[in-house]
Write a protein that holds these residues in place. Structure first.
Motif, PDB file in Angstrom:
ATOM      1  N   PHE A 246      -1.496  -2.041  -0.632  1.00  0.00           N
ATOM      2  CA  PHE A 246      -0.434  -1.224  -0.047  1.00  0.00           C
ATOM      3  C   PHE A 246       0.468  -0.635  -1.126  1.00  0.00           C
ATOM      4  CE2 PHE A 246       4.082  -1.293   1.188  1.00  0.00           C
ATOM      5  CZ  PHE A 246       4.083  -0.192   2.038  1.00  0.00           C
ATOM      6  N   PHE A 247       0.915  -1.461  -2.064  1.00  0.00           N
ATOM      7  CA  PHE A 247       1.832  -0.963  -3.091  1.00  0.00           C
ATOM      8  C   PHE A 247       1.129  -0.008  -4.056  1.00  0.00           C
ATOM      9  CE2 PHE A 247       4.309  -4.738  -1.813  1.00  0.00           C
ATOM     10  CZ  PHE A 247       5.524  -4.115  -1.581  1.00  0.00           C
ATOM     11  N   TYR A 248      -0.173  -0.220  -4.266  1.00  0.00           N
ATOM     12  CA  TYR A 248      -0.919   0.700  -5.143  1.00  0.00           C
ATOM     13  C   TYR A 248      -0.967   2.105  -4.534  1.00  0.00           C
ATOM     14  CZ  TYR A 248      -4.948   2.990  -7.291  1.00  0.00           C
ATOM     15  OH  TYR A 248      -5.779   3.898  -7.898  1.00  0.00           O
ATOM     16  N   HIS A 249      -1.335   2.180  -3.246  1.00  0.00           N
ATOM     17  CA  HIS A 249      -1.435   3.490  -2.601  1.00  0.00           C
ATOM     18  C   HIS A 249      -0.061   4.112  -2.371  1.00  0.00           C
ATOM     19  CE1 HIS A 249      -5.746   3.649  -1.948  1.00  0.00           C
ATOM     20  NE2 HIS A 249      -5.728   2.387  -1.535  1.00  0.00           N
ATOM     21  N   GLN A 250       0.948   3.281  -2.160  1.00  0.00           N
ATOM     22  CA  GLN A 250       2.294   3.826  -2.001  1.00  0.00           C
ATOM     23  C   GLN A 250       2.768   4.476  -3.299  1.00  0.00           C
ATOM     24  OE1 GLN A 250       5.532   1.039  -1.335  1.00  0.00           O
ATOM     25  NE2 GLN A 250       6.471   2.449   0.145  1.00  0.00           N
ATOM     26  N   ALA A 251       2.425   3.857  -4.426  1.00  0.00           N
ATOM     27  CA  ALA A 251       2.798   4.447  -5.713  1.00  0.00           C
ATOM     28  C   ALA A 251       2.072   5.773  -5.931  1.00  0.00           C
ATOM     29  CB  ALA A 251       2.477   3.471  -6.847  1.00  0.00           C
ATOM     30  N   ARG A 252       0.829   5.853  -5.482  1.00  0.00           N
ATOM     31  CA  ARG A 252       0.082   7.107  -5.627  1.00  0.00           C
ATOM     32  C   ARG A 252       0.680   8.210  -4.763  1.00  0.00           C
ATOM     33  NH1 ARG A 252      -6.217   6.853  -5.037  1.00  0.00           N
ATOM     34  NH2 ARG A 252      -5.814   9.016  -5.632  1.00  0.00           N
ATOM     35  N   LEU A 253       1.165   7.832  -3.571  1.00  0.00           N
ATOM     36  CA  LEU A 253       1.773   8.832  -2.702  1.00  0.00           C
ATOM     37  C   LEU A 253       3.067   9.380  -3.276  1.00  0.00           C
ATOM     38  CD1 LEU A 253       1.195   7.178   0.806  1.00  0.00           C
ATOM     39  CD2 LEU A 253      -0.007   9.147  -0.161  1.00  0.00           C
TER      40      LEU A 253
END
Length: 223
Positions: free
Chosen positions: A29-36
């Motif tokens: 979750f935090f990985y994809h949130q950082a990408r967004l």
């Protein structure tokens, strides 16, 4: 999509519950949130693609858009252009011609090509040619079946309809035969598989050569 949904709801619900419902690991979750949160690396390219697509009035696919971008100095792969166009919802509005796959009907008897590409006649009402032509009018199709006299290229008769049926071609042939003087028996030649697909009551047997041309050796006299 799951990451965006969890991010939008985490202010109202516990994060562990949302992650369990979404089936996401905390690290994922935090990985994809950082990408967004990162700026879009293709923002400029997307703008150029949208501009080229709008300039072409929606008539260019990804290959021609790629050619426009290359002309403007962009160095990008065609697959990247296609992927970004799909992401932007840009699709070419021009349809490619579709090959007719309908059943041509009952085949006729194979016969020699009597006309043999001699598209000239020495007298009227001796050699006629006919075919079916498709016209696209807005979102519909119209089919024209003319009968032309090779003596002076005049239109002897014609019929129009929404489908390339045997009845359409027979209608134009009936109208043409009605104009014949007594004793005239023209040779009728056609390249249309639809025209040569069958025989209507009252018409002579139709013969076809090896290329599918329909030949009527003598039309019936007009009554």
């Amino acid at each position: 999509m799951k990451t965006q949904a969890v991010a939008a709801l985490k202010a109202d619900y516990p994060l562990p519950v949302l992650l369990a419902v979404a089936g996401l690991a905390r690290s994922t979750f935090f990985y994809h949130q950082a990408r967004l949160d990162r700026p879009d690396p293709h923002a400029g390219l997307k703008a150029a693609i949208a501009e080229a697509f709008e300039a072409a009035r929606g008539r260019y696919g990804h290959r021609r858009i790629h050619a426009v971008l290359a002309r403007d100095g962009w160095r990008v792969a065609k697959k990247t252009v296609r992927t970004l166009m799909n992401a932007l919802g840009l699709a070419c509005q021009v349809r490619r011609p579709r090959r007719c796959r309908s059943w041509p009907g009952r085949p006729g008897t194979t016969a020699p090509n009597l006309l043999n590409r001699q598209f000239n006649a020495d007298a009227p009402d001796t050699t006629w040619v006919t075919d079916v032509t498709e016209f696209r009018i807005r979102d519909r199709k119209l089919y024209l079946s003319p009968v032309i006299d090779l003596f002076d290229r005049s239109v002897v008769a014609y019929a129009c309809g929404p489908s390339p049926t045997l009845e359409l071609t027979n209608s134009s042939l009936r109208a043409a035969i009605a104009t014949l003087p007594a004793g005239a028996r023209p040779l009728v030649h056609s390249d249309s598989e639809t025209v040569s697909a069958g025989v209507a009551p009252g018409f002579p047997a139709r013969e076809r050569d090896g290329r599918g041309r329909m030949l009527v050796p003598g039309a019936p006299r007009a009554s």
